[in-house]
Design an enzyme around this catalytic site. Structure first.
Site, PDB file in Angstrom:
ATOM      1  N   LEU A  36       0.839  -1.208   0.000  1.00 49.82           N
ATOM      2  CA  LEU A  36       0.000   0.000   0.000  1.00 49.82           C
ATOM      3  C   LEU A  36       0.874   1.259   0.000  1.00 49.82           C
ATOM      4  O   LEU A  36       0.574   2.241  -0.673  1.00 49.82           O
ATOM      5  CB  LEU A  36      -0.918   0.002   1.223  1.00 49.82           C
ATOM      6  CG  LEU A  36      -1.934   1.148   1.255  1.00 49.82           C
ATOM      7  CD1 LEU A  36      -2.873   1.098   0.061  1.00 49.82           C
ATOM      8  CD2 LEU A  36      -2.740   1.129   2.550  1.00 49.82           C
ATOM      9  N   LYS A  94       0.316  11.741  17.867  1.00 47.68           N
ATOM     10  CA  LYS A  94       0.513  10.338  18.197  1.00 47.68           C
ATOM     11  C   LYS A  94      -0.770   9.747  18.734  1.00 47.68           C
ATOM     12  O   LYS A  94      -1.488  10.381  19.497  1.00 47.68           O
ATOM     13  CB  LYS A  94       1.616  10.188  19.232  1.00 47.68           C
ATOM     14  CG  LYS A  94       2.939  10.365  18.571  1.00 47.68           C
ATOM     15  CD  LYS A  94       4.086   9.917  19.423  1.00 47.68           C
ATOM     16  CE  LYS A  94       5.290   9.818  18.518  1.00 47.68           C
ATOM     17  NZ  LYS A  94       6.520  10.260  19.130  1.00 47.68           N
ATOM     18  N   GLU A 127      22.899  11.867   7.912  1.00 46.70           N
ATOM     19  CA  GLU A 127      22.385  10.547   8.317  1.00 46.70           C
ATOM     20  C   GLU A 127      22.130   9.574   7.174  1.00 46.70           C
ATOM     21  O   GLU A 127      21.220   8.731   7.253  1.00 46.70           O
ATOM     22  CB  GLU A 127      21.102  10.714   9.177  1.00 46.70           C
ATOM     23  CG  GLU A 127      21.342  11.549  10.432  1.00 46.70           C
ATOM     24  CD  GLU A 127      20.113  11.699  11.333  1.00 46.70           C
ATOM     25  OE1 GLU A 127      19.193  10.868  11.247  1.00 46.70           O
ATOM     26  OE2 GLU A 127      20.090  12.657  12.126  1.00 46.70           O
ATOM     27  N   CYS A 179       6.559   3.743   7.330  1.00 52.01           N
ATOM     28  CA  CYS A 179       6.592   2.580   8.212  1.00 52.01           C
ATOM     29  C   CYS A 179       7.949   2.535   8.907  1.00 52.01           C
ATOM     30  O   CYS A 179       8.924   3.044   8.388  1.00 52.01           O
ATOM     31  CB  CYS A 179       6.438   1.301   7.403  1.00 52.01           C
ATOM     32  SG  CYS A 179       4.882   1.217   6.523  1.00 52.01           S
ATOM     33  N   TRP A 232      10.910   2.853  20.697  1.00 46.69           N
ATOM     34  CA  TRP A 232      10.709   2.443  19.315  1.00 46.69           C
ATOM     35  C   TRP A 232      11.279   1.065  19.009  1.00 46.69           C
ATOM     36  O   TRP A 232      11.465   0.691  17.877  1.00 46.69           O
ATOM     37  CB  TRP A 232      11.267   3.500  18.358  1.00 46.69           C
ATOM     38  CG  TRP A 232      10.366   4.689  18.257  1.00 46.69           C
ATOM     39  CD1 TRP A 232       9.119   4.811  18.812  1.00 46.69           C
ATOM     40  CD2 TRP A 232      10.613   5.937  17.592  1.00 46.69           C
ATOM     41  NE1 TRP A 232       8.587   6.045  18.522  1.00 46.69           N
ATOM     42  CE2 TRP A 232       9.485   6.758  17.777  1.00 46.69           C
ATOM     43  CE3 TRP A 232      11.686   6.427  16.849  1.00 46.69           C
ATOM     44  CZ2 TRP A 232       9.399   8.047  17.254  1.00 46.69           C
ATOM     45  CZ3 TRP A 232      11.600   7.712  16.328  1.00 46.69           C
ATOM     46  CH2 TRP A 232      10.469   8.507  16.517  1.00 46.69           C
ATOM     47  N   CYS A 273       9.423  15.210  18.777  1.00 50.32           N
ATOM     48  CA  CYS A 273       8.395  15.546  17.785  1.00 50.32           C
ATOM     49  C   CYS A 273       7.013  14.979  18.052  1.00 50.32           C
ATOM     50  O   CYS A 273       6.817  14.157  18.919  1.00 50.32           O
ATOM     51  CB  CYS A 273       8.834  15.247  16.389  1.00 50.32           C
ATOM     52  SG  CYS A 273       9.766  13.791  16.122  1.00 50.32           S
ATOM     53  N   GLU A 327       8.872  19.794  17.231  1.00 49.63           N
ATOM     54  CA  GLU A 327       7.773  19.996  16.301  1.00 49.63           C
ATOM     55  C   GLU A 327       6.853  21.050  16.883  1.00 49.63           C
ATOM     56  O   GLU A 327       6.482  20.981  18.044  1.00 49.63           O
ATOM     57  CB  GLU A 327       7.017  18.667  16.143  1.00 49.63           C
ATOM     58  CG  GLU A 327       5.985  18.635  15.062  1.00 49.63           C
ATOM     59  CD  GLU A 327       4.586  18.970  15.543  1.00 49.63           C
ATOM     60  OE1 GLU A 327       4.367  19.002  16.766  1.00 49.63           O
ATOM     61  OE2 GLU A 327       3.736  19.207  14.694  1.00 49.63           O
ATOM     62  N   HIS A 380       6.620  17.271   7.026  1.00 45.76           N
ATOM     63  CA  HIS A 380       5.893  16.059   6.636  1.00 45.76           C
ATOM     64  C   HIS A 380       5.156  16.260   5.328  1.00 45.76           C
ATOM     65  O   HIS A 380       4.461  15.376   4.849  1.00 45.76           O
ATOM     66  CB  HIS A 380       4.924  15.628   7.733  1.00 45.76           C
ATOM     67  CG  HIS A 380       5.625  15.377   9.018  1.00 45.76           C
ATOM     68  ND1 HIS A 380       5.824  16.377   9.949  1.00 45.76           N
ATOM     69  CD2 HIS A 380       6.232  14.277   9.500  1.00 45.76           C
ATOM     70  CE1 HIS A 380       6.518  15.879  10.968  1.00 45.76           C
ATOM     71  NE2 HIS A 380       6.768  14.620  10.716  1.00 45.76           N
TER      72      HIS A 380
HETATM   73  N1  GLN Z   1      17.756  13.226  13.773  1.00 46.51           N
HETATM   74  C1  GLN Z   1      16.604  12.578  13.254  1.00 46.51           C
HETATM   75  C2  GLN Z   1      16.385  12.980  11.810  1.00 46.51           C
HETATM   76  O1  GLN Z   1      16.613  14.097  11.487  1.00 46.51           O
HETATM   77  C3  GLN Z   1      15.357  12.890  14.045  1.00 46.51           C
HETATM   78  C4  GLN Z   1      14.144  12.217  13.500  1.00 46.51           C
HETATM   79  C5  GLN Z   1      12.896  12.319  14.362  1.00 46.51           C
HETATM   80  O2  GLN Z   1      12.811  13.091  15.264  1.00 46.51           O
HETATM   81  N2  GLN Z   1      11.896  11.550  14.082  1.00 46.51           N
HETATM   82  O3  GLN Z   1      15.972  12.220  11.001  1.00 46.51           O
HETATM   83 ZN    ZN Z   2      11.415  14.810  14.825  1.00 51.90          ZN
END
Ligand code: GLN
Ligand code: ZN
Length: 757
Positions: free
Chosen positions: A17, A114, A485, A517, A562, A645, A667, A696
């Protein structure tokens, strides 16, 4: 004894999906083709449930983005700005979910939050004074009919009216009371339609009930259901709760005319006691959530059988089921080809949980449950030593002292030392860490995994990416840089793979929001760090620039939250083990010349108990110390950042300040900067970077838009404490929108600086 689940995962065994939706977003497939994929997935999921022997199969648990959003659309809760775009049904839906920027207009997405204490996110329905709640959509009916046409009777599932209203955001003058009658009529109509379609059961999800709720809430709940249920006709109604117990309203709930009541016996600490002490009405069915819908460990049948026996003292009619929707666990263990059976036999994903329910059904239907094969197998499995203890780790956690949680000198002293050390401009600009994970980045990772390239080639590629990323940031003019990253698939999985005590999976994806995901690693045993995990990348990135390069780590609470946690030791114990491992990494980064270290705690708020009364004692009393343990050993000159966030932080602002970081970014843009007031009220000491735009969505925010967000921020935050940054990491974004967005951000910060000259 019958079996039921609250809901089933919908993205598909291989995230079909997700991929189809993303193709649709890019214009590569049509709406019909997307619907085709969806239909196939639904049919496959129904069949899997049916073949497993499950008695109650759900429909309408499918969603293109989110069930809360589905419910909003079903109820005509579509803000005017989206209707005005004049898009098709599905595009209006996606505009609400993701924002829209194109020929028909420019609007932001709805707020996202969330979902209770999970890492799933829902879209917050927005009700303004022009909203009229009425039954407009037909997805829920179509899906029921679709299943029925394939010979499968389902129980349609929908967010209940009470939870819907409680989680909606009222942006005008009107409030819940103004919409109660309208929502009652809409739900009555839903029931009437199902009666006509011949549905046997409908499930209303009311997880809001597991909070600390007030007597007004209880009256509202009563009012809503006394009225809705008048319309049920021959349809039976299941009131489903999850993520906790309903201790504040058990008596009221069981006295309402529901036909079934779903309670959570996994997270609901008091559920058993509630039934034991108050009894359970004879004319209703108890849907007992005994199989954990959130974790991946096998069910301990010996315990479950005891629970059911206990319940049977008070309850004649029991259906056994999952504690919550299986949305929160991966699809199937069968896709895990690399994980040895030594481990796998301890786990159950969604499909395996269906088998567990079936096995439990067999056990509980036998006159001698304790003699059945499944029962005995389970007993043996749980008696086995899993070989997961590490004595060195245990000794280290036992030796933690009070002073290990305290960073010296105190914040104010560090703050002035750091101002001097870094000499950053007012309103320093930075990003949260990741840069776009473009197709080439993912292809590089896949190539390494498949053995098509060597580790050296893989690293070489990432180094080039880092160099590009550093150059880009310098060109844009950011003040504090990141390496991007690129070597990380995910901020938690990456560390999971580097740490001892972790297991990781190939296809164990869980939906986080929309098409995103995550693949939570599994904490199998005691956690420790074998060698530096990020130092090489950060040091390389720093060598390319004179500007400060942030070292990027994930904090212990987020890593824990997580991951799929252990059930044999406490969360606190696991958190401290991880904290010590990350602490070693922090000190290594510092030793190697990294002067700013960001320790992300994106998910700190996530596992905060839903009941306020449990916050301190059950969570904050170890979560905050775990974070402090990570950074308390650094020099005063080293600046510690953290990032959080997508959640409501206003209520834990003092606890966040108490993490004692030097800078926190979070956020804010999606929640309309509500948090600013709270920072001010609490006299927040930590420097802050409330996100100035929403990452987002692919929209490019204009300079004016960002500047106006900043203007609001400086009203509440002292100038010398304000940082300028996006909401979150940029990994889900494309290069096209990232560069102009960041340029606009830097431009806005410059404008603001000018005004201060
Ligand atoms: N340092 C992570 C990134 O920039 C933080 C991600 C997050 O807070 N979900 O991807
Ligand atoms: Zn974040």
């Amino acid at each position: 004894m019958k079996t039921s689940i609250v809901g089933f995962p919908r993205v598909g065994k291989f995230r079909e999906l997700k991929f189809a939706s993303e193709k649709y977003f890019k214009g590569e497939i049509s709406a019909e083709e997307l619907e085709g994929v969806a239909k196939e997935l639904r049919s496959c999921h129904w069949k899997v449930q049916k073949d497993s022997g499950l008695d109650f199969i759900s429909s309408n648990d499918f969603s293109f983005y989110d069930n809360m959003l589905d419910t909003a659309v079903l109820l005509n809760v579509i803000p005017k700005r989206y209707k005005d775009l004049n898009l098709s049904y599905i595009d209006t839906y996606f505009a609400m979910a993701r924002g829209y920027q194109g020929n028909n207009g420019d609007v932001k997405a709805l707020a996202m939050k969330k979902w209770f204490n999970t890492n799933y996110h829902y879209m917050v329905p927005e009700i303004d004074d022009s909203t009229i709640i009425s039954l407009k959509g037909n997805k829920i009916f179509d899906e029921y009919k679709e299943a029925k046409a394939s010979g499968i009777e389902t129980k349609p599932v929908i967010i209940g009216a009470f939870t819907f209203l409680k989680l909606a955001r009222f942006v005008g003058e009107k409030g819940v009371e103004d919409y109660t009658d309208q929502i009652i009529s809409a739900y009555q109509e839903i029931l009437k339609n199902f009666a006509q379609l011949g549905a046997k059961w409908v499930q209303f999800d009311e997880p809001y009930l597991v909070h600390d709720i007030t007597s007004e809430d209880i009256s509202l709940f009563n009012q809503i259901y006394q009225n809705i249920l008048v319309a049920k006709g021959d349809v039976k109604v299941l009131l489903q709760t999850y993520f906790g117990d309903i201790r504040d309203c058990y008596g009221e709930v069981v006295s309402i005319d529901f036909d079934g009541i779903g309670l959570d016996f996994v997270e609901g600490k008091k559920s058993l006691e509630l039934v034991g002490e108050n009894g359970f009405p004879e004319d209703k069915i108890l849907f007992a959530g005994v199989v954990n819908g959130k974790n991946i460990w096998r069910n301990q049948y010996t315990k479950t059988v005891n629970t059911i026996k206990d319940l049977q003292k008070n309850c004649k009619n029991i259906v056994i089921g999952t504690s919550c929707s299986l949305l929160h666990v991966p699809y199937t263990l069968k896709s895990e080809t690399k994980l040895s059976d030594i481990y796998k036999k301890h786990f159950a994903f969604a499909e395996e949980k269906l088998s567990e329910l079936n096995e439990l059904k067999e056990i509980l239907s036998s006159s001698y449950p304790e003699n059945t094969k499944w029962y005995l197998d389970s007993k043996k499995l749980f008696e086995e030593d899993r070989n997961c203890t590490n004595i060195t780790v245990r000794e280290r956690t036992n030796a933690i002292k009070e002073e290990d949680f305290i960073r010296l000198p105190e914040f104010a002293v560090r703050e002035s030392i750091q101002k001097e050390t870094f000499g950053l401009p007012l309103y320093p600009t930075t990003t949260i860490g990741s840069f776009p994970q473009t197709a080439d980045v993912k292809a590089n990772r896949t190539a390494l995994r498949k053995g098509n390239i060597t580790k050296e080639q893989y690293d070489e590629f990432n180094k080039n990416k880092i160099a590009e990323c550093v150059a880009l940031q310098e060109e844009i003019g950011l003040d504090v840089l990141v390496h991007g990253e690129f070597e990380r698939n995910d901020m938690v999985e990456y560390f999971g793979e580097c740490l001892n005590g972790y297991l990781f999976t190939e296809k164990a994806w869980v939906q986080s929001y929309g098409t995103r995901c995550v693949k939570p690693p599994i904490i199998w045993g005691d956690v420790s760090r074998e060698k530096p995990m990020t130092v090489e990348w950060s040091v390389y990135a720093q060598s390319l620039t004179k500007k400060p390069m942030k070292g990027m780590l994930t904090g212990p609470v987020t890593i824990l939250n997580w991951s799929f946690p252990r059930e044999d030791i406490s969360l606190k114990e696991s958190a401290y083990q991880i904290a010590l491992a990350i602490r070693d990494e922090v000190l290594d980064l510092e030793k190697n010349g990294i002067r700013i270290i960001q320790i992300d705690e994106a998910a700190l708020r996530e596992k905060l108990p839903l009941r306020k009364s449990d916050w301190e004692s059950d969570y904050l009393d170890w979560a905050i110390p775990a974070f402090r343990l990570v950074h308390s050993g650094v020099k005063p000159q080293t600046q510690i950042h953290t990032h959080m966030c997508y959640s409501e932080f206003t209520d834990i602002i003092p606890a966040i300040d108490n993490m004692d970081a030097d800078v926190i970014t979070f956020e804010a843009s999606r929640s309309d900067l509500q948090i600013l007031d709270s920072l001010k009220e609490n006299n927040f000491k930590t420097q802050v970077g409330p996100g100035v735009y929403d990452i987002h969505s692919p929209r490019v925010p204009s300079v004016e838009e960002i500047k106006s967000a900043l203007d609001k921020m400086i009203e509440k935050i002292p100038a010398e404490k304000l940082w300028v940054n996006p909401d979150c990491g940029l990994k889900t974004r494309g290069n096209e929108e990232t560069k102009p967005s960041l340029e606009h951000m830097v431009e806005s910060a410059k404008l603001l600086r000018k005004e201060n000259e």
